[in-house]
Every structure is written in C-alpha cells, then in structure tokens.
Design an enzyme around this catalytic site. Structure first.
Site, PDB file in Angstrom:
ATOM      1  N   HIS A 185     -42.757 -42.913 -91.639  1.00 19.80           N
ATOM      2  CA  HIS A 185     -43.583 -42.037 -90.261  1.00 19.80           C
ATOM      3  C   HIS A 185     -42.545 -41.605 -89.331  1.00 19.80           C
ATOM      4  O   HIS A 185     -43.359 -41.969 -87.728  1.00 19.80           O
ATOM      5  CB  HIS A 185     -44.536 -43.228 -89.794  1.00 19.80           C
ATOM      6  CG  HIS A 185     -45.617 -43.818 -91.042  1.00 19.80           C
ATOM      7  ND1 HIS A 185     -47.012 -43.491 -90.828  1.00 19.80           N
ATOM      8  CD2 HIS A 185     -45.127 -44.984 -91.860  1.00 19.80           C
ATOM      9  CE1 HIS A 185     -47.110 -43.604 -91.940  1.00 19.80           C
ATOM     10  NE2 HIS A 185     -46.576 -45.177 -92.189  1.00 19.80           N
ATOM     11  N   ASN A 188     -53.890 -46.538 -91.779  1.00 19.32           N
ATOM     12  CA  ASN A 188     -53.968 -44.956 -92.803  1.00 19.32           C
ATOM     13  C   ASN A 188     -55.025 -44.730 -93.227  1.00 19.32           C
ATOM     14  O   ASN A 188     -55.501 -44.969 -92.643  1.00 19.32           O
ATOM     15  CB  ASN A 188     -52.689 -45.471 -94.132  1.00 19.32           C
ATOM     16  CG  ASN A 188     -51.131 -45.821 -94.002  1.00 19.32           C
ATOM     17  OD1 ASN A 188     -50.690 -45.650 -93.058  1.00 19.32           O
ATOM     18  ND2 ASN A 188     -50.670 -46.258 -95.253  1.00 19.32           N
TER      19      ASN A 188
END
Ligand code: HDE
Length: 722
Positions: free
Chosen positions: A101, A174
């Site tokens: 990420h 997510n």
C-alpha cells in the site's frame, strides 16, 4: 500585518498533546472555514507567510544562495553550519515506504451517524446524530511503489481513521470484501509472490507475472479474491466510485454487554463504476496520478466524495447458520441473505496541506478500536493486529509515531509510556508507573461502564487445544467464487475472461498457466475455464477437481451494473471545438451541464483560444492532445461548419472521438458534427447521438452518460482501432 505565526520552537512545544482535541465538536469540519482558523486549532500546521527564513535553531538567514568559502573561488568551509544543517536534513528526507500500500492518497472529512445506534453498540461516535467526528481516509494500491501508476489492476486500500472522543478507531479495509489468504502466517508469502520479481524488480504495479500466478494457482483459498482482482473492481474509475469493506467479521457491543457480529461496508454516493482495461493501461502512462488528481480536484470543486457507512449484522446465536465460516476472510455474506443496515455517512471535504506530514506519516492499525467495538477470531485479522504497529516502528522510526500530528488521538492519552526516539511530549510528574502514590495516583484506570468507561474485551468463552491447524469450516474455496462469477452481467464476465487471458498470457511457465486453468478456474466455472484455455491455446478442462460445493445462487448486489448512482453529478464532458465553432451550442451545453452538477472542458486543436462563427474568442481549457479522451466521461463535438471541417481533417481530434467510442462513452455530435459519422465510419447508437442544442438532445446525452458506458456497443467497438 502578520497573522498568528508561532516561531518554530513555539510550534514544537505547542504540539504536545493538544492536537485535534480542540477540533472535535467544532464546525471546522465543514469546509468554508478559513485556514487561519484551522491553524490556530492545529498549531502544528506551520505557515511561513510573512516569516523570515531561519535555521532549524531559529537563526535568521541572510544568504541562502552561497556556501561559506575561502574567497570567491576557494574551497568551502566546514564551519558553514547553515549549509551543513540544510544538506544533512536533505540527506535524510526519505523514510521507508510502506511494504504494501505504498502508493496512496488521502483526504480529511467527517463522519456523522444518522441516528443513535445504542442498541447495537456503545461506541460514542455512533450515538449523537448532531455530532461530526473528524476522519482522515487514505486510499492506496497494494503492489506498486510510491511512484507507481494509479490505474493498474490491483486491490485498493480503503483506510479510515476516526478521531473519536473515546480514542482513534481505524477501519483499515479494502475495496473488495474478501482476501487472498485465510491465515496471517501466509501474508509474507503472498506479498513476496505478487511484488515485482526479485531478480529484475519487474513488473511494477501489476500481478501479470509468474511468481504471482505460481503462488495463487498453488493456493486455492485465493481463488475467490483473485476472481475479484480479475474483475472490473480492480480498475476503479475513481476512488470515490469504490465500495469499501472491513472484510473481517468484527463485533459491536452495546452498553448491556450484548455482542453482535458485523461486517463493515462503505457505499459511495457517486455509485460504483470502473475503467475499461484499455483506458486503465493508457491512463497509467498518460496520467500516473489519475485517481489522486480526481480525489483532489473533486474536493477542490466541492464535489465532496461521500460514502454511506453500514453494517451487516449477525446475531451472536446465528454465528453457525451459514454454509461458510464467519471467521473465514475469503468469504462474504451475500447482501441478499443479510442486508446492509446504514449507520451514517462519511464526507471528505478537505485536502491535506502536506502530503508527507499527513498522507505518508499516517499510521493505521486494525487494532485501534474503541469501547463498543471488538475483534473476531478471524486468523487473518488476529495477525494484522500485530503487524501494523510493528511496521510503523521501522517505517516511522520508533514507538512514538502516535505523537506525529496526523496520528494523534482527539482523546487525551496519558499513561506511563515514556521516552524513546522522537518523543515530543514533555510529561510532567515523577511517576511513570501505575499504581503510584506520588502523583496522586494519576493517571488512573477507568472501570468499564455504559458510556465513557474503560475498554473491556468481550468475554467470549473459549475451550480448545492449542493447535497449528486450519479449521475444516474454511475448506470450501470455490462456492463463493462461482457465486461471484455467476452474478456478473455478460460484459463483466467478458472482462473477467479477458483479464485472466491477459495476465496468464504474460506467464512464461506453461505449467503455471495449466494449473490455474485446470485446478482453479475449472472449479469456479467450466465456461470461464474453457474460454481462458482457448485464449491460451490450452485444451479446455471438462470437469473440476473439487467436489462438494455449496448450492450457488445469484447475488445481484455483487454486479456493478446494479450499483450506479443514476445521476451525472461531477461527470466530465469534453467539448471539441475549432475556429468557426457554434458558440451558442457550447453555451447551451455548459448551462445544461451546470444544472446537472456536471463539468465541461473546452478543448481546441492547440491551447490557443478558438474563434466562434460569430467572431467571439473562447479560451480553451487545454489542447486535445493535452487532455486526452481518457480523462473524460463523455464527448460533445460542437457544430459550426468551419470548425467541423477542421476537426474532420485533424488526426488528434478524430482519434479523440474514436477512442471515446471505443471506450463506450456517450458522444453527442451537434449540428454539422454529424458528418463525423461518415468520416469515422461509425453509426449512431444509444450513446452515439446526433442532435441540436435543445433540451431533448441534451436529455438523451445525459441519460447515456448516467449509464456510465454504452455496453451494447462493446462487441462492435472491438473492431475499431484506437
Ligand atoms: Fe494490510 N498491511 N495486512 N491488509 N493493509 C499494511 O501497514 C498486513 C490486509 C491494508 O493507507 C501495512 O502501515 C498483514 C487485509 C490497508 O496506510 C502492514 C496482513 C486488508 C493498508 C500490513 C494484511 C489490509 C495496509 C503496510 C495479513 C483489508 C494501508 C504499511 C494478515 C482488510 C493502510 C502499514 C494505509 C497496510 C500488514 C492483510 C488492508 C505491513 C500482516 C486483509 C488498507 O502492516
């Protein structure tokens, strides 16, 4: 006159422990408040306006252009503390990027509950509909480094920090409701497989390579999530058109200690929609920052991204009523079985002042919860509770990362934790232990209570052997993958087939391709397997290898076709024009778009203004090359004989229209622009419209835009080069 403006030393001192606390409950959460007001509430936001240039020690600098030297042409002097301070600081300006990420962007905003949800949870931020809780939301891709493209095929992180009065609550989710693996111990393996390959560090930002497909074809629990990543969900149109999911089952606990299992959901106000693969690939090169830019610009223009926050609730006693295990993170609860109960909304309305200080330094952790929320025993979640704090220690340089302004809780945070690198709080008092009788016993524990009590873990009763085993209830890896595939519309299925074929086509080792087709895809859907096999030149499997799947039905809530917003608010229309254009048509369209809350950009052959048929000069927003069709949702080619003739002979303009056609966008050919149908050998369809400047023509154009794409055109558009 200089406004506020503290000296650097005063800023440092003020920044201990005051932070956002003064922000909560004030109206600074609504945009429109001046920055000056924010500055006074958040003294760590430093503004250099009308301030002298100084060293970090506060000394005013008289010459920032030259190093101290022996004569004009002589060697530099070690004595030059100003140059040394500046270069030393520069030498250390980078910190490690996130291991996953790394590429992300974020914004501030607020959360507001719709009503009092006390029956469900005692969490304070879900009680008072009149209260706005500050939030900071960060969205990210997973695989690529900090500088990688926004539009690659990947999962998107959706992490929200709620600065509640009872402490920070981080919902680190997510844009897909399931995950690749079931147990945290497999995460390093999974991440090593998906990351660029170790010998040559390729590919950047993508999963189309051998190590990824080797791993996932050997690990069938990944089948469901890989299917999501091969679907349109992995190439979202924008960050504000993505759903968000907490994935794991959590618990909500009310004041009586009653626990319910929940799955967290974010549903976007702007609807859920995606890019096309060709568009996503082109955008990754032409505008690496496409998603970042959209988030930033939508906030600057007042199209505030907004999501409804909701939960699927499962009563404690219903834990075992499903044909999958609630603790298995590769499973979702179909919304048709348990609908999402809306709890409140999140609005993002303020861009960060400083990317590094806010977006880069923010530290999320699923373990940051508040009274009224608790974990389940999902073995993936349990591992995450360890990982996030641990990673911040190396990424942010020590255990005091909670003191970095963006991470500070709104609630006070007194305790006996002292010292360590980068400590900024000046703790007063002599007792850094508890209990103590020196500082009056402070700070003291708070017993758990209905409201405002100390945190209390749900007293779940457990009795079991210590084992290193996977529960049998986690064994079915394919039923929900089949459910997802069968719930897709025809065009979504085609996109999935194309994505598997593209990715596996990049895999060099034939046995990996074969294993994925025969041992994974064949167990999901034989037609899917056969189509992908055909594209790879492999024999089509005739049967799956795994028996005993649950009965599969449809879940319409999984198809993006059913998740559009129905409006064109914030959509972007390109108006193509050249000299001699019909100025009235442009004015009429702009006005009509404004009423709908959509935006227009005027594009010319160059960045020079265009002259209308009646002699007026119109400034253009960009040239057609500077803002390609992939940056827009729809195209309007304005009429005007001379202008249309010029565009018909302009390769960039023709490519612009063809590319929008190929990407299934709404196109309106106004007045004389209908000639373009012949020039480009196209025929009108439900989204390629020929018309004037009247409200009927605009209505049809806007209706096509609201559908996001003209799906019926897709098979035909495949034959069009672009
Ligand atoms: Fe993460 N994950 N993760 N993850 N994750 C990180 O934490 C980890 C997982 C997610 O914008 C890291 O601060 C483990 C699931 C997001 O800053 C790290 C496991 C989900 C973000 C980490 C998972 C996520 C991260 C890297 C398996 C969806 C970005 C930097 C047990 C529910 C947050 C950092 C941001 C970031 C570990 C699996 C979401 C290394 C061990 C499942 C949105 O701590």
């Amino acid at each position: 006159m200089a406004t506020k403006k503290t000296t650097p030393t005063a800023t440092t001192r003020a920044s201990s422990n005051v932070s956002h606390s003064q922000l909560a409950g004030t109206d600074t959460l609504d945009r429109g408040n001046t920055n000056a007001k924010l500055d006074s509430l958040e003294p760590f936001r430093s503004d250099a306006t009308e301030q002298a240039l100084r060293t970090n020690q506060g000394v005013k600098i008289s010459n920032n252009q030259n190093t101290l030297k022996v004569g004009d042409r002589g060697p530099s002097l070690l004595e030059d503390f100003i140059m040394r301070e500046k270069i030393t600081h520069f030498d250390h300006e980078r910190i490690p990027e996130r291991i996953v990420h790394a590429r992300g962007t974020a914004a501030h905003g607020y959360f507001q509950t719709y009503e009092n949800h006390a029956a469900l949870t005692k969490a304070g931020f879900l009680q008072d509909p009149g209260k706005k809780t500050p939030v900071f939301a960060r969205f990210s891709t997973v695989q690529g480094p900090r500088g990688s493209g926004d539009t690659v095929r990947d999962v998107r992180g959706f992490a929200v920090k709620f600065y509640t009065d009872e402490g920070n609550f981080d919902l680190v989710g997510n844009n897909m409701p399931v995950f690749f693996i079931q147990d945290a111990i497999k995460f390093p393996d999974f991440v090593h497989a998906v990351k660029p390959e170790p010998h040559n560090e390729m590919p950047t930002g993508g999963s189309a390579h051998d190590t990824f497909w080797d791993f996932v074809s050997l690990v069938p629990e990944s089948a469901h999530m890989v299917l999501w990543t091969m679907s349109d969900r992995a190439i979202p149109k924008s960050l504000r058109t993505m759903q968000g999911f907490g994935i794991h089952t959590f618990r909500l606990i009310n004041a009586d200690g009653k626990s319910s299992f929940v799955k967290f959901h974010w549903k976007p106000k702007f609807g859920v929609c995606s890019l096309l693969w060709d568009e996503a690939q082109k955008l990754a090169g032409k505008d690496t920052d496409f998603h970042r830019r959209d988030l930033w610009e939508s906030i600057e223009t007042g199209d505030y991204p907004e999501w409804e926050f909701g939960v699927q609730i499962v009563a404690e006693e219903d834990e075992h009523t499903f044909d999958f295990d609630l603790l298995d993170p590769t499973k979702l609860i179909p919304e048709e079985l348990v609908p999402v109960t809306p709890l409140g909304k999140m609005v993002l309305n303020r861009n960060p002042d400083n990317f590094f200080a806010e977006t880069e330094q923010v530290a999320f952790c699923p373990g940051h919860i508040v009274p009224g929320i608790d974990f389940s025993n999902d073995p993936l979640l349990q591992g995450r509770l360890f990982s996030y704090t641990d990673t911040q220690i190396s990424r942010l340089g020590g255990p005091n990362f909670h003191e970095i302004p963006i991470n500070r809780p709104v609630a006070p945070n007194h305790n006996g934790q002292r010292d360590a690198q980068h400590r900024t709080t000046l703790d007063k008092g002599r007792a850094s232990y508890e209990p103590n009788s020196i500082d009056g016993g402070w700070p003291k524990e708070t017993p758990p209570g209905a409201q405002d009590g100390g945190f209390e873990t749900y007293p779940e009763r457990l009795e079991a052997h210590k084992v290193r085993r996977r529960s049998e209830s986690f064994a079915d890896h394919f039923s929900q993958a089949t459910l997802f595939f069968q719930s897709m519309s025809d065009h979504e299925k085609e996109h999935i087939i194309a994505a598997y074929s593209f990715e596996l086509g990049k895999v060099e080792r034939t046995w990996i391709r074969e294993r994925q087709v025969n041992e994974i895809l064949a167990n999901i859907d034989l037609k899917l397997a056969a189509r992908v096999a055909q594209n790879l030149g492999l024999p089509a499997p005739t049967a799956g290898t795994v028996p005993g799947k649950a009965a599969v039905t449809q879940s319409p809530a999984l198809s993006q076709v059913n998740l559009l917003s129905g409006t064109i608010v914030s959509r972007k229309v390109a108006i193509l024009a050249a000299n001699g254009v019909d100025g009235a048509a442009i004015a009429a369209l702009k006005k009509a778009l404004e009423v709908e809350g959509a935006h227009a950009r005027l594009l010319g052959p160059t960045s020079a203004p265009v002259t209308t048929a009646d002699g007026k000069h119109l400034a253009v927003d960009a040239s057609m090359e500077g803002m390609p069709s992939i940056a827009f949702d729809a195209v309007f080619v304005a009429g005007g004989d001379e202008s249309v003739k010029a565009l018909s002979a302009n390769g960039v303009a023709l490519h612009f229209v063809l590319e929008a056609y190929k990407h299934l966008k709404a196109i309106a050919l106004n007045g004389e622009a209908k000639q373009l149908l012949d020039v480009l050998h196209l025929s009108a369809d439900e989204g390629l419209l020929v018309g004037g400047n009247d409200s009927k023509a605009f209505k049809a154009f806007f209706a096509a835009m609201a559908q996001h794409r003209v799906w019926a055109r897709e098979p035909k558009a495949k034959a069009v080069p672009a």
